[in-house]
Write a protein that holds these residues in place. Structure first.
Motif, short mmCIF file in Angstrom:
data_model
loop_
_atom_site.label_atom_id
_atom_site.label_comp_id
_atom_site.label_asym_id
_atom_site.label_seq_id
_atom_site.Cartn_x
_atom_site.Cartn_y
_atom_site.Cartn_z
N LEU A 41 27.94 10.35 -60.78
CA LEU A 41 28.95 9.01 -61.00
C LEU A 41 30.59 9.94 -60.98
O LEU A 41 31.16 9.06 -61.19
N SER A 42 30.27 10.66 -61.45
CA SER A 42 31.74 11.09 -61.61
C SER A 42 32.64 10.95 -59.96
O SER A 42 33.48 10.31 -60.16
N ALA A 45 33.18 8.25 -60.08
CA ALA A 45 34.17 7.20 -60.88
C ALA A 45 35.34 7.05 -59.89
O ALA A 45 36.56 6.30 -60.78
N ILE A 61 32.50 6.86 -66.31
CA ILE A 61 31.43 7.92 -66.84
C ILE A 61 30.91 7.21 -67.72
O ILE A 61 29.38 7.15 -68.34
N GLY A 64 28.93 3.82 -67.34
CA GLY A 64 28.28 3.90 -65.97
C GLY A 64 26.36 5.13 -67.24
O GLY A 64 25.87 4.34 -66.61
N ASN A 65 27.48 5.72 -67.86
CA ASN A 65 25.56 6.82 -68.62
C ASN A 65 25.40 5.59 -69.26
O ASN A 65 23.71 6.16 -69.59
N SER A 88 26.32 14.24 -71.64
CA SER A 88 27.27 13.20 -70.76
C SER A 88 28.21 12.37 -71.91
O SER A 88 29.17 12.58 -71.63
N GLY A 138 24.73 9.87 -65.34
CA GLY A 138 24.30 9.38 -64.30
C GLY A 138 23.79 9.65 -63.10
O GLY A 138 22.59 10.31 -63.15
N THR A 139 24.24 10.02 -62.39
CA THR A 139 23.44 10.06 -60.82
C THR A 139 22.73 11.15 -60.89
O THR A 139 21.61 10.99 -60.35
N VAL A 165 27.36 8.45 -52.82
CA VAL A 165 29.29 9.15 -53.57
C VAL A 165 29.78 8.41 -52.37
O VAL A 165 31.45 8.82 -52.07
#
Length: 214
Positions: A41-42, A45, A61, A64-65, A88, A138-139, A165
């Motif tokens: 996710l970072s 982001a 982030i 998304g979290n 997170s 995130g992911t 990503v």
């Protein structure tokens, strides 16, 4: 809750916090300033922040979290969910602190060094979290789910999730940086498994030593 359990829980959260700081440091001082979208996710982001500069990486982030927390609770379990929420939120806070207060910058502008150093630091932080049944959100949550419901280990699961990503990063920041991002993702996936194995081995050794003393 027994005193021993409380002490172990505190130790877990201290180590998770250390993992979070390592991940944030690797992103803010190696990945972000060199536009390396190293998965997760970072990394996503970083791509989104490029198109919406008013949103910081930490804020994206955080948003998304929120979407993925429910999935973590339902499919992985409460302990993982609670620890992941903590990690997170902590990651978003630490990243924003480094960006806005510490004014994070590139410790090196050499892309190869940025990939190697950043990935070593980030992989160590992620491994600490995963070894304690947590993730930085995130992911990583998706990777944990894939790991739980398939035969893939956590490193390979991360690699599978992060490839998307990397493609987005390559399209946004250019093919050269996309290739570096791909290298980062592959190294990260391999390193996470190695570090987790080392941590698990150490935990077993400590447990055996405790039993012998008792």
């Amino acid at each position: 809750m027994k005193k021993e359990n409380i002490i172990n829980l505190v130790k877990d959260y201290v180590l998770i916090t250390l993992g979070v700081i390592l991940v944030a440091f690797g992103i803010q001082y190696f990945y972000a300033p060199n536009e390396i979208a190293g998965g997760g996710l970072s990394g996503l982001a970083l791509v989104i922040s490029n198109y919406i500069p008013n949103l910081s990486v930490g804020t994206i982030i955080f948003i998304g979290n929120l979407i993925l927390f429910v999935i973590a609770f339902i499919l992985v379990g409460g302990d993982f969910g609670v620890k992941t929420i903590y990690a997170s939120f902590a990651l978003s806070f630490v990243m924003d602190f480094m960006e806005k207060v510490c004014k994070s910058y590139a410790l090196t502008e050499n892309m190869f060094l940025a990939v190697i150093c950043g990935t070593l630091i980030i992989a160590s932080g992620l491994a600490l979290a995963f070894a304690l049944n947590a993730s930085t959100g995130g992911t990583d949550i998706l990777a944990k789910i894939l790991n739980k419901y398939s035969k893939f280990n956590i490193g390979i699961s991360l690699l599978c999730v992060d490839l998307f990503v990397v493609v987005c990063g390559g399209l946004t920041f250019g093919l050269d940086k996309g290739i570096y991002s791909l290298i980062a993702v592959v190294i990260n996936g391999l390193l996470v498994d190695k570090v987790i194995a080392i941590i698990d081995k150490k935990k077993k050794e400590n447990a055996n030593a405790t039993k012998q003393v008792a």
